[in-house]
Motif scaffolding. Structure first.
Motif, PDB file in Angstrom:
ATOM      1  N   ALA A  68     -17.809 -18.471 -21.935  1.00 15.20           N
ATOM      2  CA  ALA A  68     -16.979 -19.693 -21.598  1.00 15.20           C
ATOM      3  C   ALA A  68     -17.628 -20.492 -20.433  1.00 15.20           C
ATOM      4  O   ALA A  68     -17.405 -21.763 -20.586  1.00 15.20           O
ATOM      5  N   HIS A 109     -13.739 -23.939 -30.756  1.00 16.41           N
ATOM      6  CA  HIS A 109     -14.302 -22.786 -31.538  1.00 16.41           C
ATOM      7  C   HIS A 109     -14.091 -23.098 -32.829  1.00 16.41           C
ATOM      8  O   HIS A 109     -14.832 -22.708 -33.740  1.00 16.41           O
ATOM      9  N   LEU A 117     -14.517 -24.508 -15.400  1.00 17.56           N
ATOM     10  CA  LEU A 117     -13.808 -23.460 -16.171  1.00 17.56           C
ATOM     11  C   LEU A 117     -12.564 -23.134 -15.693  1.00 17.56           C
ATOM     12  O   LEU A 117     -12.486 -22.778 -14.370  1.00 17.56           O
ATOM     13  N   ASP A 126     -16.755 -12.372 -22.394  1.00 14.97           N
ATOM     14  CA  ASP A 126     -16.288 -13.609 -23.038  1.00 14.97           C
ATOM     15  C   ASP A 126     -16.152 -14.699 -21.812  1.00 14.97           C
ATOM     16  O   ASP A 126     -16.537 -15.825 -22.305  1.00 14.97           O
ATOM     17  N   ASN A 127     -16.021 -14.196 -20.456  1.00 12.18           N
ATOM     18  CA  ASN A 127     -15.927 -15.430 -19.633  1.00 12.18           C
ATOM     19  C   ASN A 127     -17.529 -15.837 -19.490  1.00 12.18           C
ATOM     20  O   ASN A 127     -17.728 -17.094 -19.325  1.00 12.18           O
ATOM     21  N   LEU A 186     -19.499 -24.822 -30.953  1.00 13.82           N
ATOM     22  CA  LEU A 186     -19.797 -25.497 -29.836  1.00 13.82           C
ATOM     23  C   LEU A 186     -20.891 -26.707 -29.961  1.00 13.82           C
ATOM     24  O   LEU A 186     -20.415 -27.733 -29.397  1.00 13.82           O
ATOM     25  N   SER A 200     -10.131 -19.357 -19.466  1.00 15.81           N
ATOM     26  CA  SER A 200     -10.541 -18.186 -19.506  1.00 15.81           C
ATOM     27  C   SER A 200      -9.976 -17.352 -18.563  1.00 15.81           C
ATOM     28  O   SER A 200      -9.021 -17.764 -18.035  1.00 15.81           O
ATOM     29  N   HIS A 238     -12.522 -27.284 -19.087  1.00 13.57           N
ATOM     30  CA  HIS A 238     -12.733 -26.332 -20.192  1.00 13.57           C
ATOM     31  C   HIS A 238     -11.446 -25.555 -19.985  1.00 13.57           C
ATOM     32  O   HIS A 238     -11.485 -24.533 -18.705  1.00 13.57           O
ATOM     33  N   GLU A 282     -20.048 -22.568 -22.596  1.00 17.80           N
ATOM     34  CA  GLU A 282     -19.389 -23.714 -23.222  1.00 17.80           C
ATOM     35  C   GLU A 282     -19.033 -24.693 -22.361  1.00 17.80           C
ATOM     36  O   GLU A 282     -19.224 -25.944 -22.414  1.00 17.80           O
ATOM     37  N   TRP A 324      -9.600 -27.516 -24.784  1.00 17.17           N
ATOM     38  CA  TRP A 324      -9.183 -26.009 -24.834  1.00 17.17           C
ATOM     39  C   TRP A 324     -10.351 -25.277 -25.718  1.00 17.17           C
ATOM     40  O   TRP A 324     -10.854 -25.711 -26.765  1.00 17.17           O
ATOM     41  N   ARG A 325     -10.375 -23.997 -25.597  1.00 19.21           N
ATOM     42  CA  ARG A 325     -11.567 -23.258 -26.202  1.00 19.21           C
ATOM     43  C   ARG A 325     -11.286 -23.123 -27.566  1.00 19.21           C
ATOM     44  O   ARG A 325     -12.141 -23.108 -28.383  1.00 19.21           O
ATOM     45  N   GLU A 326      -9.967 -22.793 -28.234  1.00 18.93           N
ATOM     46  CA  GLU A 326      -9.682 -22.527 -29.410  1.00 18.93           C
ATOM     47  C   GLU A 326     -10.037 -23.608 -30.410  1.00 18.93           C
ATOM     48  O   GLU A 326     -10.953 -23.562 -31.332  1.00 18.93           O
TER      49      GLU A 326
END
Length: 294
Positions: A88, A43, A107, A84-85, A47, A67, A64, A91, A38-40
């Motif tokens: 992502a 972060h 994603l 933001d996408n 990365l 998003s 991932h 990432e 997960w992104r959080e």
């Protein structure tokens, strides 16, 4: 002792309160070979550090999360979401490159709910299509597949106007199948009377980006988002869904993704072990059966 299915992946949401280092460690120590992040938590460490940690774990990277959120009208908020996408996407590409052989750059996209004051579900889905149209070239250049995830219709107003796999496929149809696909999540699509036909369609179109499993059990808690359960603890027929996904040509890792406060409160190693046992009991047999009959 159980035999860990080599296709099992632990989606990090299942052990939500574990930081990235812990999630990687308990997954690897359990003998599971893959993880979805997960992104959080990524972060939290940055990365590049997350990619290095993933590389050192020896685990495959499967998805991932997450998003999307595209249903606001044109303006500053929508531009921020698109930007933001794009982040992502980068990432996902970086983490997939850091994972073990067999990692996939996928994603997961949650579309977003109805715009404030709107009742136009069809129009909201067009906003999703338009946003993906903006993002698809960037995803293609990065080697990332955008996986549109339909959510159960109880989330249509506030979280996701894409409620069926067919709706996700209708949006994806405008784009290259290597760039835009769909997430098949048992929790969200098991109820759909057309789900088996939609899975077959997704296979024919080459659009099953990921298969995610967890169970549905009532009564639902007050926060229905946290109503997922270990496979086998509820009412979902994993046999028919899993065989359909395999018959549709999906042969990659399968994530268990659970949002449940009681499970989150357990030790993360215990939750991973319980997940692996549930998967071996109610998902793996249908993988073997589908493979042997094909």
């Amino acid at each position: 002792m159980i035999t860990i299915d080599p296709r099992l992946s632990i989606n990090q949401a299942t052990i939500k309160h574990a930081d990235l280092a812990t999630a990687l460690r308990v997954t690897s120590e359990a003998g599971v070979q893959a993880i979805g992040l997960w992104r959080e938590p990524v972060h939290e460490v940055g990365l590049s550090v997350a990619a290095s940690m993933l590389n050192g774990s020896g685990l495959r990277f499967t998805t991932h999360c997450r998003s999307g959120f595209f249903t606001m009208p044109e303006g500053k908020e929508r531009r921020a979401s698109i930007d933001d996408n794009r982040v992502a996407i980068e990432e996902a590409a970086t983490l997939a490159a850091a994972g073990a052989a067999g990692s996939t750059a996928i994603l997961v996209l949650v579309s977003g709910g109805l715009p404030e004051g709107s009742r136009d579900l069809v129009g909201a889905r067009e906003l999703v299509r338009d946003a993906i149209g903006e993002l698809a070239p960037h995803a293609a250049a990065a080697g990332v597949t955008l996986a549109i995830e339909p959510l159960h219709p109880m989330f249509a107003s506030d979280r996701c106007v894409v409620s069926t796999l067919a709706q996700a496929l209708d949006i994806a149809a405008d784009f290259d199948s290597a760039v835009v696909g769909a997430a098949v999540d048992t929790f969200h699509i098991f109820w759909d009377p057309d789900v088996l036909a939609s899975i077959a369609r997704a296979g024919n179109e080459g659009r099953i980006a990921t298969y995610q499993v967890c169970d549905w059990k009532t009564p639902l808690p007050s926060n229905v988002l946290l109503s997922r359960h270990y496979p086998g603890d509820g009412v979902i027929d994993f046999g028919s869904l899993t065989r359909a996904v395999v018959d549709a040509g999906y042969d990659r890792d399968i994530e268990v993704e659970i949002f449940n406060e009681e499970i989150w409160a357990t030790d993360s190693a215990v939750a991973v072990d319980r997940t692996a046992r549930a998967f071996a009991s109610v998902v793996s047999p249908h993988l073997a059966a589908a493979t042997s009959s094909s």
